[in-house]
Design an enzyme around this catalytic site. Structure first.
Site: not given
Ligand code: M6R
Length: 612
Positions: A2, A27, A102-103, A485, A508, A607
Site C-alpha cells: 500500500c 507498493r 498500510n498494514g 534467482e 533426486h 515491492k
C-alpha cells in the site's frame, strides 16, 4: 505494501497526491483513492477499483480542483476484496474523519462488533474503516488527541494518515510498523510511505520511528511518542536524484534498472576499498577489530531475492572469513528458537529495509544478544535504524517490483563485508584480498560488455521459449543461488512456473519432469564445478530437454549439445554470480514482455512486504 501520500500546501492538492501515488504504485495497485478538503471544509473523495489510471479517468470526469490538504492511497488488498467500496480512504460514522492505512489491524473484528452494538454502521470489509470509526468515536475537537486515545485500542502492525474536517489544515501520521516519511518544504509539507513520492519536491526528510505520531501542518511538524512526549525531528537530506525515479526513455523501470547495474555496483564499491592495502573501509558497519574477533558464527536473515543474495553471501563469508554461516528466511527464523549469543553476527539483507518478516527476525536476533549489521538500500529505513551497523547499497531507488540492481549491489556489499571481516579476523591474506578488490573494480566493465551484447540474443531466445509453461534453472556452487534467482524473476513477472535447483539435486527428483517441452537454463561458467555441470547438461539432453547454457566466452564444449548458448566475459569465480545474474534478468524480462505481462507491477505482488 500500500502506498500512502498526504499533502498540505499551495500546490494543486489532487495533482501532488496523484503524482505521488503514481510513484508509489509499485507498493500496491489493486485500487486507489483520494480525499481532499477545501478551504470551506468541504470534503471531496474519489475511489476506484483497479490501477491508478482508473482513478485518474474518474477524476477527469469529476475533477477535484480545489483544496488545501488531502490524502491518497494505492492499495494491496489484505482485508476485503479489491473493490471500489473497499478502496481507501475510509471515513468514520459521520463522514468527517478520513483515514488511509498500510498494514493490518488485527483486532478489527472485535472493535467492529463493539461499535456496531453501539449503532455504528460499517460500509466495507476493511480493517481500516474500523480505525476511522474508532478515531471518530474518540474525537472531541482535537484530531491528535483522538488518535492518541485510539492507538492503545488498536492491535497490529500499521501506519496511517488521518484528517478531520472539524480540526482542519493538518494531517496526523502514525507509525507502528510500516514506513512513514515526511518531506519538509517551504510553506508546504508532504507525507508518504516512501521517498519517491516526495523526491521531486524536497530532499529534506524525516523518517518516523515506530511508536511515533506526527502532526503535520503547512508550516510545522510536531512529533510525539505514543505517550505524548515531544520528540525532536531528525531531518535528513536524501541524495537520490529525482531523475532516478523516472523511466528515462526505457519502456519499463525493470529494464532501466537492469542497465543501471554497472553504475550501482561502482557506487556501492567506490570510496570503500583500498586495493593496494588489500582492505575495505566501511565506517558505518560499526564493527571494530575486537568485535570482529569475537564473532564465531554468522546468521543471515532475509526474504525473497535478498535471501538469494544471502545464499551467495554464505559462500563468500565462509570462504573469506572461515566462519560458519547460516542463511534463514525471516519468516522461518522469527518462529524458531535460533541458537544465538553475543558472539553471533546477524547479517540482515533487505533492499527496502521494511520487510515485516525480516524485521521481526532481526529483533529476535538482537534480543538474544547478536550484533546486527544490515545491508540495505534505503537510508533511514527500519532495518538500518535497528541495526548496530549498516552497509548501504548505493543502487538508488528501485521501482520495478522485481528486484534487479538491488540484488547485484547486495552481492557486492556481501563481498565487501566478507573482506572486511576476513582481514580483521586474520583469515584472509592481504594478497588474496588485493586480488579480490582488483577483480571487483573490473566487474562493472564486464557487466557493461555483457549488457551490450546480451539483450538482442536474449530477446530472440525469449520469443522462442515464451510459449513454454515450465522452466528448470540449474546451477552449482556460487551459481546455484543465481539459478534460484533466475527462476524467481521468471515466475514473478511472466507467471510461468519455474524451479531453481542445485544441479546435483536434479537426479533426486526434478529429472522426472524433463521432456522435449522443458527448457532447462544451465549456468555453466568455467569454475571448479564446470565438469559436473557439463554432465548434468548431458543428462538433460539425454531426456530431450531444451538447454539454454550460459558459459564463459570461447567455451566450445557445448556447441552442438545445448540448444542455445549465451557467452559471458570471463571473470574470476567470486565475480561470476554477479555477472551471470544479468542474462537471467533479461531473459525473464523479454519473456514477460513477449507475453504482454505487466513487467513493473506484476499481479499479486508489492515491492515492500510490510505484512506478515
Ligand atoms: O526489501 P526486501 O529486500 O526485504 O524484499 C524482500 C523480498 O520481498 C523481495 O526481494 C522480493 O522477493 C522481490 N519481489 C524479488 O524480485
Amino acid at each position: 505494501m500500500c502506498g500512502i501520500v498526504g499533502y498540505i500546501g499551495d500546490k494543486k492538492v489532487s495533482e501532488v497526491i496523484i503524482e505521488g501515488l503514481r510513484r508509489l504504485e509499485y507498493r500496491g495497485y489493486d485500487s486507489a483513492g483520494i480525499a481532499v478538503v477545501d478551504r470551506d471544509g468541504t470534503l471531496s473523495m474519489q475511489r476506484s477499483a483497479g490501477k491508478l489510471t482508473r482513478l485518474c479517468e474518474k477524476l477527469e470526469k469529476n475533477p477535484i480542483d480545489h483544496g488545501t490538504y488531502g490524502l491518497g492511497h494505492t492499495r494491496w488488498a489484505t482485508h476485503g476484496r479489491p473493490t471500489e467500496e473497499n478502496a481507501h480512504p475510509h471515513t468514520d460514522n459521520d463522514g468527517k474523519i478520513v483515514v488511509i492505512h498500510n498494514g493490518i489491524i488485527e483486532n478489527y473484528l472485535e472493535l467492529k462488533k463493539e461499535m456496531e452494538s453501539k449503532g455504528h454502521l460499517f460500509k466495507t470489509d476493511t480493517d481500516t474503516e474500523v480505525a476511522a470509526h474508532l478515531i471518530g468515536k474518540n474525537f472531541d475537537g482535537s484530531l491528535i488527541d483522538a488518535v492518541r486515545i485510539s492507538i492503545p485500542m488498536l492491535r497490529g502492525h500499521y501506519a496511517f494518515l488521518v484528517i478531520a474536517v472539524n480540526d482542519p489544515d493538518k494531517i496526523v501520521a502514525v507509525r507502528n510498523g510500516p514506513p512513514i516519511v515526511i518531506g519538509l518544504g517551504e510553506d508546504e509539507n508532504f507525507v508518504a510511505s516512501d521517498i519517491p513520492a516526495i523526491l521531486p519536491y524536497t530532499r529534506k526528510m524525516v523518517f518516523l520511528n515506530d511508536g511515533e505520531i506526527a502532526e503535520v501542518t503547512r508550516k510545522n511538524l510536531n512529533i510525539y511518542d505514543f505517550n505524548g512526549e515531544k520528540i525532536e525531528p531528525d531531518v535528513q537530506t536524501i541524495n537520490w536524484d529525482p531523475i532516478q525515479v523516472e523511466k528515462g526513455g526505457y519502456k519499463h523501470f525493470m529494464l532501466k534498472e537492469i542497465f543501471e547495474q554497472p553504475r550501482a555496483v561502482r557506487d556501492t564499491l567506490y570510496g570503500r576499498i583500498a586495493p593496494e592495502e588489500g582492505d575495505v573501509y566501511i565506517s558505518e558497519i560499526n564493527l571494530d577489530e575486537e568485535q570482529v574477533r569475537k564473532i564465531n558464527r554468522i546468521i543471515i536473515d532475509a526474504c525473497g531475492t535478498s535471501w538469494h543474495a544471502g545464499l551467495v553471501g554464505k559462500f563468500y563469508l565462509e570462504q573469506l572469513t572461515g566462519l560458519p554461516v547460516e542463511v534463514d528466511y525471516g519468516s522461518e527464523l522469527r518462529y524458531r528458537d535460533p541458537i544465538v549469543n553475543e558472539n553471533t553476527l546477524g547479517l540482515i539483507i533487505t533492499q527496502s529495509g521494511e520487510t515485516a518478516d525480516t524485521i521481526s527476525a532481526m529483533r529476535i536476533l538482537k534480543e538474544k544478544g547478536a550484533r546486527l549489521v544490515s545491508i540495505c538500500n534505503v537510508a533511514g529505513s527500519m532495518a538500518s535504524r535497528q541495526s548496530h551497523g549498516v552497509v548501504y547499497t548505493h543502487a538508488g531507488p528501485e521501482i520495478g517490483v522485481a528486484s534487479t540492481k538491488a540484488f547485484t549491489s547486495q552481492l557486492i556489499a556481501l563481498l565487501l563485508i566478507a573482506v572486511h571481516i576476513g582481514r580483521r579476523n586474520g583469515f584472509l591474506k592481504k594478497e588474496e584480498a588485493m586480488n579480490i578488490l582488483e577483480d571487483m573494480m573490473k566487474l562493472p566493465h564486464h557487466m557493461e560488455i555483457g549488457l551490450e551484447h546480451l539483450p538482442g540474443k536474449l530477446e530472440d531466445i525469449a520469443k522462442e521459449l515464451s510459449n513454454k509453461r515450465d522452466f528448470l534453472y540449474l546451477g552449482r556452487g556460487l551459481c546455484y543461488p543465481i539459478a534460484l534467482e533466475g527462476a524467481l524473476k521468471l515466475k514473478e513477472i511472466s507467471y510461468i512456473h519455474a524451479e531453481g535447483y542445485p544441479a546435483g539435486e536434479m537426479k533426486h527428483g526434478p529429472i522426472a519432469l524433463i521432456d522435449e517441452n522443458m527448457p532447462v537454463v544451465a549456468l555453466a561458467p568455467g569454475d571448479k564445478v564446470y565438469e559436473k555441470m557439463l554432465s548434468n547438461i548431458e543428462e538433460v539432453k539425454a531426456r530431450d530437454g531444451i538447454v539454454l547454457a550460459l558459459v564463459d566466452t570461447n567455451d566450445t564444449n557445448l556447441i552442438g549439445k545445448a540448444d542455445y548458448i549465451i557467452e559471458l566475459p570471463i571473470v574470476p569465480d567470486l565475480m561470476k554470480p554477479i555477472l551471470y545474474t544479468v542474462p537471467l534478468q533479461l531473459l525473464a524480462y523479454y519473456i514477460a514482455v513477449k507475453l504482454g505481462a505487466d513487467v513493473d507491477q506484476p499481479r499479486n505482488l508489492a515491492k515492500s512486504v510490510t505484512v506478515e
